[in-house]
Motif scaffolding. Structure first.
Motif, PDB file in Angstrom:
ATOM      1  N   LEU A 277      35.614  32.537  33.505  1.00 28.14           N
ATOM      2  CA  LEU A 277      35.003  31.636  34.621  1.00 28.14           C
ATOM      3  C   LEU A 277      34.758  30.409  34.255  1.00 28.14           C
ATOM      4  O   LEU A 277      34.648  29.344  34.318  1.00 28.14           O
ATOM      5  CB  LEU A 277      33.930  32.308  35.359  1.00 28.14           C
ATOM      6  CG  LEU A 277      34.531  33.567  36.366  1.00 28.14           C
ATOM      7  CD1 LEU A 277      33.212  34.230  37.088  1.00 28.14           C
ATOM      8  CD2 LEU A 277      35.696  33.277  37.180  1.00 28.14           C
ATOM      9  N   SER A 282      39.751  31.427  36.976  1.00 28.12           N
ATOM     10  CA  SER A 282      39.596  31.973  38.410  1.00 28.12           C
ATOM     11  C   SER A 282      39.354  33.549  38.182  1.00 28.12           C
ATOM     12  O   SER A 282      39.530  34.268  36.987  1.00 28.12           O
ATOM     13  CB  SER A 282      40.703  31.663  39.295  1.00 28.12           C
ATOM     14  OG  SER A 282      41.845  32.388  38.616  1.00 28.12           O
ATOM     15  N   ARG A 283      39.010  34.344  39.312  1.00 29.07           N
ATOM     16  CA  ARG A 283      38.928  35.608  39.141  1.00 29.07           C
ATOM     17  C   ARG A 283      40.406  36.473  38.715  1.00 29.07           C
ATOM     18  O   ARG A 283      40.423  37.418  37.964  1.00 29.07           O
ATOM     19  CB  ARG A 283      38.606  36.237  40.252  1.00 29.07           C
ATOM     20  CG  ARG A 283      38.285  37.734  40.426  1.00 29.07           C
ATOM     21  CD  ARG A 283      36.835  38.122  40.413  1.00 29.07           C
ATOM     22  NE  ARG A 283      36.879  39.581  40.756  1.00 29.07           N
ATOM     23  CZ  ARG A 283      36.203  40.419  39.863  1.00 29.07           C
ATOM     24  NH1 ARG A 283      35.681  40.184  38.993  1.00 29.07           N
ATOM     25  NH2 ARG A 283      36.280  41.814  39.887  1.00 29.07           N
ATOM     26  N   ASP A 284      41.435  35.705  39.380  1.00 30.67           N
ATOM     27  CA  ASP A 284      42.603  36.409  39.023  1.00 30.67           C
ATOM     28  C   ASP A 284      43.054  36.000  37.569  1.00 30.67           C
ATOM     29  O   ASP A 284      43.541  36.834  36.926  1.00 30.67           O
ATOM     30  CB  ASP A 284      43.685  35.606  39.932  1.00 30.67           C
ATOM     31  CG  ASP A 284      45.113  35.960  39.858  1.00 30.67           C
ATOM     32  OD1 ASP A 284      45.251  37.270  40.093  1.00 30.67           O
ATOM     33  OD2 ASP A 284      46.130  35.532  39.479  1.00 30.67           O
ATOM     34  N   ASP A 285      42.696  34.941  36.952  1.00 34.81           N
ATOM     35  CA  ASP A 285      42.782  34.651  35.617  1.00 34.81           C
ATOM     36  C   ASP A 285      42.103  35.575  34.864  1.00 34.81           C
ATOM     37  O   ASP A 285      42.581  36.092  33.825  1.00 34.81           O
ATOM     38  CB  ASP A 285      42.438  33.375  35.161  1.00 34.81           C
ATOM     39  CG  ASP A 285      43.182  32.053  35.926  1.00 34.81           C
ATOM     40  OD1 ASP A 285      44.240  32.263  36.043  1.00 34.81           O
ATOM     41  OD2 ASP A 285      42.702  31.002  35.989  1.00 34.81           O
TER      42      ASP A 285
END
Ligand code: ZN
Length: 418
Positions: A277, A282-285
């Motif tokens: 982060l 992102s959270r998906d990353d």
């Protein structure tokens, strides 16, 4: 140059009688290599660099560079900082037979007989009323758990040890308050101590033994060898594009890893997510990065005992000096699966060191380690590995000096895949 030498391992172990001291010893070496401590309650550093966090007796260190993408995978070397020992009870001052005695309790699966007739020091941490903490390391022969004389043993074979009655330690020929002694030696007033986690350690220095000094006699090899070799691997590993190296050392493995800082805690997952982060991901990353990551969960392995060769699986004898060990258990006491095994085999090949494959006998209970727990917590491909040793969970353990270096080299290659 030797990456992780047996002599330096001895120094590391002697400086680190408790999980808190392992973190302190590792942190000192990280700091001198330019790593900067991050406090979990602060905002995460957004710039790439070398960082670490400490949570109680656990530590996570990582390095990243500006060219890396938030979705790049992590290569994690895992280990544990705790070892079985005898710990001080909250109310511990006893005075049987006119002696100053403290009440101790075994932590983890300590081999109780090995704690008898040793000169023990006391170490750990104390929390003071003002909210601060102090590390305690009294490396003097203060305590001793004397064995029963053979003439008082019913059959002269040694009576079974009762952990409640037979492991209390004499610390004075008179009487007194043990915590006052700890306070005095630590430079605080006894009334200021509001909490403590104190444990005993063997005060005999670790040593290179055997005719050629090629064996290591030391306490806590399980699992400070991984803490030490993993640290040196992290410091040694050359940067590789698309790979972020991490060292994750957990407390509380010997008692099941369920705590705020054990391998079942959110520590590793939280640190990795915050890294992604803070790098703009992102959270998906974060989930993409985890899917591209591998953890080598390092813990010690059973070398074949020369006096008990029949206790070992016939085709899986592990040699002292034979190199790093891949640990496999079909019932998942170890997390290793086929892809994980291939990753570690490649790392050993890249490092130019031999690899041994361990399986436990099917008719004996296999121990476990942080691998399966951390794998379940993070969802990361995990392989359980280690270095060979004898006398696991004894107050004094034994390994081959050459295995310290080959283990470090294999872990370094794992962190920097070609
Ligand atoms: Zn272990």
């Amino acid at each position: 140059m030797t990456l992780a030498s047996a002599a330096e391992l001895c120094t590391f172990v002697d400086r680190s009688p408790t999980p808190f001291h392992v973190c302190q010893t590792v942190a000192a070496e990280l700091e001198s290599a330019g790593y900067v401590r991050v406090q979990e309650q602060d905002a995460w550093p957004t710039a790439a660099g070398r960082h670490y966090v400490i949570r109680g007796g656990s530590l996570v260190a990582w390095s990243s560079d500006a060219a890396q993408s938030p979705t790049d995978g992590f290569r994690v070397v895992g280990g544990h900082t705790d070892s079985p020992n005898l710990r001080l009870k909250q109310h511990h001052d006893l005075a049987p037979a006119g002696l100053g005695v403290v009440a101790l309790e075994p932590y983890g699966g300590a081999w109780l007989n090995s704690w008898l007739d040793r000169d023990l020091g006391i170490a750990g941490r104390i929390a003071l009323r003002d909210g601060t903490e102090r590390l305690v390391h009294i490396d003097e022969p203060l305590l001793r758990v004397p064995q029963l004389a053979i003439h008082l043993s019913a059959e002269r074979k040694g009576d079974e040890l009762d952990p409640q009655r037979h492991l209390n330690a004499i610390w004075s020929a008179g009487s007194g308050t043990f915590l006052d002694l700890v306070a005095d030696r630590t430079g605080v007033a006894g009334r200021e101590i509001a909490g403590f986690e104190l444990m005993t350690h063997d005060t005999a220095a670790s040593a290179l033994t055997g005719a050629d000094g090629d064996l290591v006699s030391a306490p806590r090899l399980d699992n400070q060898v991984t803490c030490f070799a993993g640290l040196r691997a992290l410091l040694d590993a050359p940067a590789v594009s698309g790979v972020r190296p991490v060292l994750a050392l957990f407390d509380h493995e010997e008692v099941g890893s369920t705590s705020e800082r054990g391998a079942q805690s959110d520590l590793l997952a939280t640190v990795l997510e915050r890294i992604v982060l803070a790098a703009g991901g992102s959270r998906d990353d974060y989930h993409r990065a985890i899917a591209a990551s591998v953890c080598a969960s390092g813990d010690m392995a059973h070398a074949t005992h020369p006096n008990y060769t029949e206790r070992h699986e016939p085709l899986h004898h592990i040699a002292i000096g034979g190199g790093p060990v891949l640990k496999v258990n079909v019932n998942l006491r170890y997390a290793t699966d086929a892809p994980g095994a291939a990753v570690f085999a490649s790392a050993c090949e890249q490092a130019g060191v031999p690899m041994q494959r361990y399986e436990h006998r099917a008719d004996l209970p296999c121990g476990s380690t942080i691998g399966p727990l951390s794998a379940a917590r993070t969802g990361m491909l995990t392989v359980d590995v280690g270095a060979p040793q004898l006398a696991m969970h004894s107050a004094r353990e034994l390994m081959g000096g050459a295995d310290v270096d080959t283990y470090g080299r294999a872990l370094s290659a794992f962190l920097s895949p070609a």
